[in-house]
Design a protein around this motif. Structure first.
Motif, mmCIF file in Angstrom:
data_model
loop_
_atom_site.group_PDB
_atom_site.id
_atom_site.type_symbol
_atom_site.label_atom_id
_atom_site.label_comp_id
_atom_site.label_asym_id
_atom_site.label_seq_id
_atom_site.Cartn_x
_atom_site.Cartn_y
_atom_site.Cartn_z
ATOM 1 N N ALA A 153 0.833 -1.213 0.000
ATOM 2 C CA ALA A 153 0.000 0.000 0.000
ATOM 3 C C ALA A 153 0.863 1.257 0.000
ATOM 4 O O ALA A 153 0.557 2.236 -0.699
ATOM 5 N N LEU A 154 1.951 1.244 0.771
ATOM 6 C CA LEU A 154 2.860 2.394 0.779
ATOM 7 C C LEU A 154 3.503 2.601 -0.588
ATOM 8 O O LEU A 154 3.619 3.736 -1.082
ATOM 9 N N LEU A 155 3.924 1.491 -1.231
ATOM 10 C CA LEU A 155 4.523 1.593 -2.559
ATOM 11 C C LEU A 155 3.507 2.126 -3.577
ATOM 12 O O LEU A 155 3.841 2.999 -4.403
ATOM 13 N N LEU A 156 2.275 1.628 -3.514
ATOM 14 C CA LEU A 156 1.241 2.113 -4.428
ATOM 15 C C LEU A 156 0.960 3.596 -4.226
ATOM 16 O O LEU A 156 0.801 4.350 -5.198
ATOM 17 N N TYR A 157 0.901 4.026 -2.981
ATOM 18 C CA TYR A 157 0.600 5.432 -2.699
ATOM 19 C C TYR A 157 1.704 6.347 -3.228
ATOM 20 O O TYR A 157 1.426 7.368 -3.873
ATOM 21 N N VAL A 158 2.963 5.975 -2.988
ATOM 22 C CA VAL A 158 4.071 6.825 -3.438
ATOM 23 C C VAL A 158 4.110 6.909 -4.956
ATOM 24 O O VAL A 158 4.196 8.001 -5.549
ATOM 25 N N TYR A 159 4.008 5.763 -5.646
ATOM 26 C CA TYR A 159 4.065 5.778 -7.108
ATOM 27 C C TYR A 159 2.808 6.396 -7.707
ATOM 28 O O TYR A 159 2.874 6.993 -8.795
ATOM 29 N N ALA A 160 1.664 6.264 -7.039
ATOM 30 C CA ALA A 160 0.451 6.916 -7.538
ATOM 31 C C ALA A 160 0.575 8.432 -7.459
ATOM 32 O O ALA A 160 0.151 9.154 -8.384
ATOM 33 N N MET A 161 1.144 8.938 -6.377
ATOM 34 C CA MET A 161 1.344 10.384 -6.262
ATOM 35 C C MET A 161 2.336 10.883 -7.313
ATOM 36 O O MET A 161 2.129 11.940 -7.937
ATOM 37 N N VAL A 162 3.413 10.135 -7.545
ATOM 38 C CA VAL A 162 4.384 10.524 -8.572
ATOM 39 C C VAL A 162 3.735 10.486 -9.951
ATOM 40 O O VAL A 162 3.929 11.395 -10.781
ATOM 41 N N GLY A 163 2.946 9.442 -10.236
ATOM 42 C CA GLY A 163 2.257 9.369 -11.519
ATOM 43 C C GLY A 163 1.247 10.479 -11.703
ATOM 44 O O GLY A 163 1.087 11.021 -12.819
ATOM 45 N N TRP A 164 0.557 10.854 -10.634
ATOM 46 C CA TRP A 164 -0.398 11.962 -10.734
ATOM 47 C C TRP A 164 0.320 13.273 -11.026
ATOM 48 O O TRP A 164 -0.175 14.103 -11.811
ATOM 49 N N PHE A 173 3.148 13.734 -12.690
ATOM 50 C CA PHE A 173 3.791 13.797 -13.997
ATOM 51 C C PHE A 173 2.844 13.492 -15.154
ATOM 52 O O PHE A 173 3.084 13.973 -16.277
ATOM 53 N N PHE A 174 1.793 12.682 -14.934
ATOM 54 C CA PHE A 174 0.966 12.230 -16.047
ATOM 55 C C PHE A 174 -0.490 12.681 -15.958
ATOM 56 O O PHE A 174 -1.283 12.314 -16.835
ATOM 57 N N ALA A 175 -0.873 13.427 -14.928
ATOM 58 C CA ALA A 175 -2.284 13.780 -14.765
ATOM 59 C C ALA A 175 -2.782 14.657 -15.905
ATOM 60 O O ALA A 175 -3.902 14.471 -16.405
ATOM 61 N N ALA A 176 -1.976 15.610 -16.343
ATOM 62 C CA ALA A 176 -2.438 16.542 -17.390
ATOM 63 C C ALA A 176 -2.538 15.853 -18.743
ATOM 64 O O ALA A 176 -3.499 16.066 -19.495
ATOM 65 N N GLU A 177 -1.580 14.998 -19.086
ATOM 66 C CA GLU A 177 -1.569 14.352 -20.402
ATOM 67 C C GLU A 177 -2.400 13.065 -20.435
ATOM 68 O O GLU A 177 -2.889 12.675 -21.494
ATOM 69 N N ASP A 178 -2.549 12.385 -19.305
ATOM 70 C CA ASP A 178 -3.289 11.111 -19.260
ATOM 71 C C ASP A 178 -4.270 11.125 -18.085
ATOM 72 O O ASP A 178 -4.101 10.378 -17.113
ATOM 73 N N PRO A 179 -5.315 11.943 -18.144
ATOM 74 C CA PRO A 179 -6.255 12.014 -17.009
ATOM 75 C C PRO A 179 -7.084 10.754 -16.832
ATOM 76 O O PRO A 179 -7.615 10.510 -15.754
ATOM 77 N N GLU A 180 -7.197 9.954 -17.896
ATOM 78 C CA GLU A 180 -8.007 8.741 -17.773
ATOM 79 C C GLU A 180 -7.388 7.748 -16.789
ATOM 80 O O GLU A 180 -8.105 7.037 -16.091
ATOM 81 N N HIS A 181 -6.057 7.704 -16.736
ATOM 82 C CA HIS A 181 -5.384 6.757 -15.863
ATOM 83 C C HIS A 181 -4.765 7.404 -14.628
ATOM 84 O O HIS A 181 -4.592 6.731 -13.607
#
Length: 309
Positions: A146-157, A159-167
């Motif tokens: 869960a900690l790994l998912l949270y950290v990588y999800a925040m990093v992905g949000w 860097f990729f939220a503007a270009e890939d909002p679907e994911h």
């Protein structure tokens, strides 16, 4: 009277045919549950299926009564066994009015009877014990995951939220995307979409797959395998010739030893004192044999001044 009742019940529950009959009832109950999923057949044979269910319930009630009667002289042993408690709960809950009126809960309870087959199948019992023993390690694995998912999800949000909002449009979507990527499902499409955004996305996905799909999964496999080995050792100890028989399974038809056959603490202490006295006597006898005899006193000397007769 309790001892006679326990002996008679153990003479029944300790036989092989009893275990085979109970296992056959459990498998037949599972088959009937599968037949009831066909609504057309269940509607036509509703009364017959209801009668069969009552017969199963009566048979399982008699079985748990016999098992409880086999522990009439030692009821605490019956309650210490988790399998006996599980069987007792499954049978008794079927008689509760609240559960009998709820069709969904009653079907789940009937489905739980299928799990009782584990007590008659050693390999399945080992797997279930291993799963239960691996739960503490699995909880730690879930926290790290869960900690790994949270950290990588925040990093992905970030860097990729503007270009890939679907994911990666929100934290929840990012967590769902990464959870699916943990199974390597759609990894190629995600990497290609990330490379269109930034070349550094390859490092993001590669590090996540390395940690999430390989390291964490291998740690979980190691925890389960360790617990499986411990469960096999426990089963091997129970099946050893000198090991005491578990209170759950009446695997042998021989009567249990009488309480008087077990030495008490006073008897054990008396035996140790007797052995110590015997060893001390042997030691004294050995020392007496090794000690040389005392020298004889010299003869008295004659007085030269005294004339001889």
């Amino acid at each position: 009277m309790q001892h006679d009742l326990a002996e008679r019940c153990r003479a029944i529950t300790g036989t092989r045919w009893f275990s085979v009959a109970v296992l056959a009832l459990i498998l037949a109950n599972a088959l009937v549950l599968g037949v009831e999923t066909y609504t057309g057949f269940a509607a036509r044979r509703h009364d017959e299926l209801k009668l069969v269910e009552h017969c199963f319930l009566a048979a399982f009630t008699v079985e748990i009564l016999l098992r409880a009667g086999a522990h009439a002289d030692r009821p605490r042993d019956f309650l210490r066994d988790p399998w006996n408690l599980f069987d007792l709960a499954v049978v008794l809950c079927a008689f509760l009015p609240v559960i009998r009126e709820n069709a969904t809960v009653l079907r789940l309870l009937r489905l739980a009877r299928v799990l009782r087959a584990a007590r008659f199948l050693p390999q399945l019992r080992i797997v279930l014990v291993a799963v239960a023993r691996s739960l503490p390690g699995t909880v730690s694995f879930l926290l790290v995951g869960a900690l790994l998912l949270y950290v990588y999800a925040m990093v992905g949000w970030l860097f990729f939220a503007a270009e890939d909002p679907e994911h990666y449009g929100s934290l929840g979507r990012a967590v769902l995307t990464l959870f699916l990527l943990m199974t390597l499902d759609g990894l190629g499409d995600a990497v290609r979409a990330g490379l269109e955004i930034s070349r550094w996305s390859i490092a993001y996905y590669a590090s996540y797959v390395l940690l999430g799909s390989f390291v964490l999964v291998n740690v979980l496999i190691g925890v389960v395998l360790t617990s499986l080995e411990e469960a096999r050792d426990m089963e091997r100890d129970l099946e050893a010739p000198g090991a005491p028989a578990p209170p759950t399974s009446q695997s042998t038809s021989q009567p249990s030893p009488q309480p008087s056959s077990q030495p008490t603490s006073q008897e054990v202490l008396h035996a140790r004192v007797t052995a110590a006295r015997r060893a001390l006597a042997d030691l004294e006898r050995s020392l007496a044999e090794l000690t040389p005899p005392p020298p004889s006193p010299p003869p008295p000397e004659r007085d030269p001044a005294r004339p001889s007769r």
